[in-house]
Design an enzyme around this catalytic site. Structure first.
Site, PDB file in Angstrom:
ATOM      1  N   GLU A 118      -0.316   7.347  -3.499  1.00 43.55           N
ATOM      2  CA  GLU A 118      -1.416   6.525  -3.337  1.00 43.55           C
ATOM      3  C   GLU A 118      -2.056   9.028  -4.229  1.00 43.55           C
ATOM      4  OE1 GLU A 118      -0.358   6.676  -1.062  1.00 43.55           O
ATOM      5  OE2 GLU A 118      -1.241   4.782   0.098  1.00 43.55           O
ATOM      6  N   VAL A 128       0.977  -1.686   0.462  1.00 39.03           N
ATOM      7  CA  VAL A 128       0.125   0.283   0.036  1.00 39.03           C
ATOM      8  C   VAL A 128       0.517   1.224   0.646  1.00 39.03           C
ATOM      9  CG1 VAL A 128      -1.722   1.467   1.127  1.00 39.03           C
ATOM     10  CG2 VAL A 128      -1.477  -0.820   1.305  1.00 39.03           C
ATOM     11  N   ALA A 129       1.740   1.575   0.888  1.00 37.52           N
ATOM     12  CA  ALA A 129       2.677   3.029   1.154  1.00 37.52           C
ATOM     13  C   ALA A 129       3.571   2.984  -0.044  1.00 37.52           C
ATOM     14  CB  ALA A 129       3.599   2.298   2.503  1.00 37.52           C
ATOM     15  N   ASP A 155      -7.168  32.973 -37.020  1.00 28.37           N
ATOM     16  CA  ASP A 155      -8.475  33.411 -38.236  1.00 28.37           C
ATOM     17  C   ASP A 155      -7.378  35.204 -38.100  1.00 28.37           C
ATOM     18  OD1 ASP A 155     -10.108  31.708 -38.702  1.00 28.37           O
ATOM     19  OD2 ASP A 155     -11.635  32.463 -37.211  1.00 28.37           O
ATOM     20  N   ASP A 186       4.768  13.548   2.118  1.00 27.40           N
ATOM     21  CA  ASP A 186       4.886  13.274   0.396  1.00 27.40           C
ATOM     22  C   ASP A 186       3.486  14.001  -0.030  1.00 27.40           C
ATOM     23  OD1 ASP A 186       6.618  11.865   0.102  1.00 27.40           O
ATOM     24  OD2 ASP A 186       5.791   9.820  -0.625  1.00 27.40           O
ATOM     25  N   ASN A 212       3.897   8.507   3.715  1.00 28.97           N
ATOM     26  CA  ASN A 212       3.749   8.957   2.257  1.00 28.97           C
ATOM     27  C   ASN A 212       2.585   9.889   2.612  1.00 28.97           C
ATOM     28  OD1 ASN A 212       4.341   6.582   0.771  1.00 28.97           O
ATOM     29  ND2 ASN A 212       3.011   5.785   0.356  1.00 28.97           N
TER      30      ASN A 212
HETATM   31  P1  ADP Z   1     -11.962  36.788 -42.261  1.00 27.69           P
HETATM   32  O1  ADP Z   1     -11.903  35.380 -42.377  1.00 27.69           O
HETATM   33  O2  ADP Z   1     -10.990  37.895 -42.651  1.00 27.69           O
HETATM   34  O3  ADP Z   1     -13.485  37.173 -41.158  1.00 27.69           O
HETATM   35  P2  ADP Z   1     -14.618  36.523 -43.908  1.00 27.69           P
HETATM   36  O4  ADP Z   1     -15.262  35.183 -44.009  1.00 27.69           O
HETATM   37  O5  ADP Z   1     -15.911  36.849 -42.763  1.00 27.69           O
HETATM   38  O6  ADP Z   1     -13.431  36.488 -43.156  1.00 27.69           O
HETATM   39  O7  ADP Z   1     -15.066  37.331 -45.220  1.00 27.69           O
HETATM   40  C1  ADP Z   1     -14.394  37.277 -46.297  1.00 27.69           C
HETATM   41  C2  ADP Z   1     -14.413  38.416 -47.483  1.00 27.69           C
HETATM   42  O8  ADP Z   1     -16.042  38.210 -47.969  1.00 27.69           O
HETATM   43  C3  ADP Z   1     -14.222  39.271 -46.701  1.00 27.69           C
HETATM   44  O9  ADP Z   1     -12.957  40.101 -47.666  1.00 27.69           O
HETATM   45  C4  ADP Z   1     -14.376  40.536 -47.826  1.00 27.69           C
HETATM   46  O10 ADP Z   1     -15.274  40.910 -49.438  1.00 27.69           O
HETATM   47  C5  ADP Z   1     -16.485  39.519 -47.921  1.00 27.69           C
HETATM   48  N1  ADP Z   1     -17.457  39.927 -46.564  1.00 27.69           N
HETATM   49  C6  ADP Z   1     -16.914  40.037 -45.353  1.00 27.69           C
HETATM   50  N2  ADP Z   1     -18.109  40.673 -45.322  1.00 27.69           N
HETATM   51  C7  ADP Z   1     -19.328  40.172 -45.750  1.00 27.69           C
HETATM   52  C8  ADP Z   1     -20.138  41.737 -45.287  1.00 27.69           C
HETATM   53  N3  ADP Z   1     -21.123  41.476 -44.032  1.00 27.69           N
HETATM   54  N4  ADP Z   1     -21.127  41.508 -46.156  1.00 27.69           N
HETATM   55  C9  ADP Z   1     -20.411  40.850 -47.910  1.00 27.69           C
HETATM   56  N5  ADP Z   1     -19.690  40.138 -47.835  1.00 27.69           N
HETATM   57  C10 ADP Z   1     -18.717  40.390 -46.758  1.00 27.69           C
END
Ligand code: ADP
Ligand code: MG
Length: 874
Positions: free
Chosen positions: A292, A287-288, A334, A710, A706
């Site tokens: 644990e 055990v020891a 993103d 510990d 223990n």
């Molecule tokens: P991100 O990955 O940068 O968020 P999005 O997918 O949001 O990109 O946008 C991609 C492209 O779509 C943009 O570069 C723009 O040209 C167009 N876009 C973004 N938002 C809008 C919107 N609300 N209406 C129309 N076009 C859009």
């Protein structure tokens, strides 16, 4: 009203005394809240304390301890001396173990609860005519809710008006294809949930389109509430490391049991010890020698890590992510809003055939018309509330509305003059959005706005100059969007994208800046030093993206940027071979994200990937750590993610990685600490018994060490601060053993040192007449006990850091210093205070003995310090 699908929508709205446009008033809502209660599921009944105790009792360690107590009790009855102290001590230890076990469980439960309450849901509701986000728990029947793609539906509701609405009801029906929903759907009288297509249900996700709906049921009254009892996904998840440690624990138990049998047999066969006495020693050794406290400390370390991450804006949704984060080697992020501020400001406007103008400049009538087009195909609103303006909507769109307001026009003015009759919502795959609006002259205008390279324009007056202006804007790191339009005298039958978005006339471009976050650059640099590659993924144009990536430090001299189109041309094999070359992915679709994740993973990397949209969910799941945006992220993305960052900030991910590494490090330190102590306990017994010296420590002494020497200081290792170089070393490979990087060797060396020092002490006490005392078995045991106890208290300072303890300071982890002092005091008191000492078979020793014990206990500390100093010079 039980059947909410049947009556006309008007009746339902009247039933709740609500209003389809303005919703309930605040006072109506609070009256409803009192009547119906909060919109939440009742918690399942908590497990009773007795059932918790029973569960602990069934634990193997407890069972072995109970056997030990039984044997010891039997001995007490049969032997003439009748010593009941020992069985009582063992039972006390069993109780302490159970108490610690339950406390640990409830602390883990509490941190899970806390996590749950951090993942609260918000929803958009219209009350008193104002569209506003509220905590979904405050939703009441009669509320008018606004749903959009990506939202989690917070209550059961009947649709008032919708456009292209689809919801994923798999949680309720098991059916994973999204269901089309429509306010005009005909629903049969006894339709199953899946067929009630004029309603939406709590807990389901909006995958497409938008809608307004009136809430008809909340909380336990919802379809989800009815099955809430079945939905217990709070089951504790174990991390890969925890699983490996469980296995390690099992292996240690086997070794301990083998050692126990060895000691038992050797004692009886070679040295003629009593069977019962050796049985007790063998069982207790088994055990020891098991660590644990290890699983407890690991759980506490993880829980503490989760709490620390929350303070740094990272909410962990799945506990194993804490650990995976620590070994992340690629972060795919993103751009918009994560690496950049998501504070879009329109900088430039260009009307076809004109010249680019600055946003602050006076606009001509034609330019105002272009701005109106951008503003009509737009869902952002600026609400005037008591505490000033509140913008609801996407920053890209809000920036346009803000400019419109600056030019003296409100969205209400526009909506009145050009009411919207139809919408094809924005989707990041098409990168377009289209609306159809009615004009004062009775005609209709179709407006499409979106990325310049995807906008389906037929009549260009001058395509080349449009491209030139676009590129000029993009090189200045501006996000560029185009607008195009056409007119209809009469609305077409077919309102599909194919019909609406053809033969459009190009109107112009708008350029907006989204500056990088200050912290991004620093965080990218920090990640680089930590051996982590940052990759930018964006829907933006490649020129815009590259300009920003260069500014942030993601796109270096030798890195490349690639567009989604080029990526589509590439085979996955090629991508796997070349993925390391690309730092920027522009104009990518969410599907591309999965390919990128997989390609990096095929190179053995641990990938963290951010996402916010509905379509990002699969990529978030595919990534080792899916990271959802807390502010802009849809509920769908959050549900798929392992971690949610509440400030949408890239730097937070890097902070979380560093916290993950600290957690992993502290777990390794705990292993180092506990295993060195436990293995030395096994070795001491084996060696001494084999040499015929008798057991150097008895069962209850081992148990005491223990728990006291510990366990107590070990808990505070979870609080240990990170080593300063934590973000200066490369990530640990996912597959690397816990004992890699010399940990195994360190444990082996330390256990041998402990074994030698304790045995020397035992030998002196037992065989060497010093300090005016006759050597005895008890004197030897007392020395072995004190040395083992002391050196483990001292050893905790060794494991705290790879640096010298004199450099990081004994006091730099206060809880640890306090608990180490406490252990030291307890060991000393047990050895010195006669009634306690007698129970544990300890006897008073001479000052010379004490001096020897203290010196021997310090050997490991100085040994390690010399080793650390040596390492520093090499
Ligand atoms: P991100 O990955 O940068 O968020 P999005 O997918 O949001 O990109 O946008 C991609 C492209 O779509 C943009 O570069 C723009 O040209 C167009 N876009 C973004 N938002 C809008 C919107 N609300 N209406 C129309 N076009 C859009
Ligand atoms: Mg976006």
């Amino acid at each position: 009203m039980a059947n909410w699908t049947k009556p006309p929508i008007r009746e339902i709205i009247n039933e709740f005394h609500t209003n389809a446009q303005d919703g309930l008033t605040e006072s109506q809502a609070s009256a409803q809240l009192t009547a119906f209660g909060p919109n939440e599921f009742e918690e399942k009944k908590k497990e009773s304390i007795w059932s918790k105790i029973w569960r602990q009792m069934r634990d193997v360690t407890t069972l072995i301890l109970l056997i030990a107590a039984g044997v010891s009790m039997f001995l007490a009855f049969t032997e003439a001396s009748g010593d009941f102290a020992e069985p009582i001590v063992i039972i006390a230890i069993i109780i302490i173990n159970i108490v610690i076990g339950i406390r640990q469980e409830s602390s883990a439960e509490r941190s899970l609860e806390a996590l749950k309450s951090m993942n609260t849901q918000t929803c958009i509701v219209i009350r008193g005519g104002v569209k506003q986000p509220i905590d979904a728990r405050g939703l009441v029947p009669g509320d008018i809710i606004v749903l959009e793609a990506g939202d989690m539906i917070s209550a059961d509701a009947r649709i008032i008006e919708s456009s292209g609405l689809k919801t994923d009801e798999s949680v309720l029906t098991g059916e994973s294809t999204p269901v089309e929903k429509d306010e005009n759907a005909q629903v049969k009288d006894n339709a199953q949930i899946g067929d009630r297509t004029n309603m939406v249900f709590s807990g389901c996700l909006v995958t497409n389109g938008r809608a307004t709906a009136v809430v008809v049921a909340t909380g336990m009254q919802t379809e989800m509430g009815k099955i809430a009892a079945l939905l217990n996904d709070t089951k504790q998840q174990r991390t890969p490391l925890q699983l490996r440690l469980n296995k390690l624990g099992k292996n240690m138990s086997l070794i301990a049991i083998a050692a126990g049998i060895f000691v038992f047999l050797t004692g009886i066969l070679l040295h003629g010890d009593s069977i019962m006495e050796m049985l007790l020693t063998g069982v207790s050794l088994a055990v020891a020698a098991v660590p644990e406290t290890l699983p407890v400390i690991v759980t506490i370390t993880l829980a503490f890590g989760v709490q620390q991450m929350v303070k740094k804006h990272a909410i962990i949704r799945r506990i194993p992510a804490v650990e995976t984060l620590g070994s992340a080697s690629v972060i795919c992020s993103d751009k918009t809003g994560t690496l950049t501020q998501n504070q879009m400001t329109v900088k430039k406007l260009w009307m076809a055939d004109g010249v680019p103008v600055d946003a602050q400049d006076e606009f001509s009538d034609e330019e105002m018309k272009l701005l109106r087009l951008f503003s009509l195909a737009n869902n952002a609103v600026i609400e005037q509330t008591e505490d000033g303006e509140k913008i609801i909507g996407d920053p890209t769109e809000s920036s346009i509305i803000r400019l419109l307001q600056d030019k003296g026009i409100t969205t209400d003015d526009l909506e009145e003059k050009y009411p919207r009759v139809y919408e094809l919502p924005f989707d990041s795959e098409r990168k377009l959005m289209t609306t159809v609006n009615k004009m004062p002259d009775g005609r209709y205008v179709v407006i499409t706005k979106g990325a310049f390279d995807t906008i389906p324009v037929d009549s260009f007056t001058d395509c080349d100059s449009a491209q030139a202006v676009h590129d000029e804007f993009a090189r200045k790191a501006l996000r560029v969007m185009a607008a195009a339009y056409k007119y209809y005298d009469k609305l077409p039958e077919d309102m599909s994208a194919a019909e609406l978005e053809c033969n459009l006339k190009f109107a112009g471009l708008i350029g907006m800046i989204d500056p990088p976050r200050e912290e991004s650059k620093i965080a990218v640099e920090e990640a680089k030093k930590a051996g982590i590659r940052t990759v930018m993924i964006t829907g933006d144009h490649v020129v815009t993206a590259s300009a920003i990536a260069r500014e942030i430090g993601i796109l270096g001299e030798n890195d490349k940027a690639i567009t989604g189109e080029d990526l589509d041309e590439m085979s996955q094999e090629y991508l796997i071979a070349h993925v390391q070359e690309y730092s920027v992915y522009a104009r990518v679709s969410p599907e591309d994200k999965i390919r990128i994740v997989k390609a990096w993973q095929a190179n053995g990397k641990v990938v963290a990937m951010t996402g916010d949209g509905v379509n990002d969910a699969p990529a978030l799941k595919a990534a080792d750590v899916g990271v959802a945006m807390g502010i802009t992220g849809t509920d769908v993305a959050k549900n798929a993610a392992d971690m949610v960052i509440t400030d949408d900030n890239f730097a937070t991910i890097v902070d979380a990685v560093s916290e993950g590494r600290r957690v992993y490090d502290n777990i390794k330190k705990t292993i180092y600490f506990l295993l060195s102590c436990n293995i030395s306990e096994i070795l001491i017994m084996i060696v001494a018994v084999a040499l015929g010296w008798g057991a150097p420590v008895v069962a209850i002494q081992l148990l005491l060490i223990n728990i006291v020497a510990d366990g107590i200081p070990g808990f505070s290792l979870s609080r240990e601060k990170a080593d300063d170089d934590i973000m200066l070393r490369p990530p640990v490979s996912k597959k690397a053993s816990i004992f890699a990087n010399g940990l195994g060797l360190k444990i082996a060396v330390m256990s041998v040192i402990f074994t030698i020092t304790a045995l020397i002490g035992f030998y002196i006490g037992r065989f060497v007449p010093i300090g005016g005392m006759v050597p005895s078995y008890e004197a030897g045991q007392t020395m072995a006990f004190v040395i083992l106890g002391y050196s483990s208290v001292v050893h905790i300072f060794n494991v705290r850091s790879t640096k010298s303890i004199f450099k990081i300071g004994f006091l730099s982890n206060k809880p640890l210093f306090i608990s180490a002092s406490l252990s030291f005091a307890i060991v000393t008191l047990f050895a010195l205070i006669p009634p306690l000492a007698t129970v544990f078979y300890l006897i008073p020793l001479s000052p010379l003995h004490w001096l020897i014990m203290i010196l021997l206990s310090l050997v490991p500390l100085f040994g390690i310090e010399i080793y650390k100093a040596f390492k520093r010079f090499h």
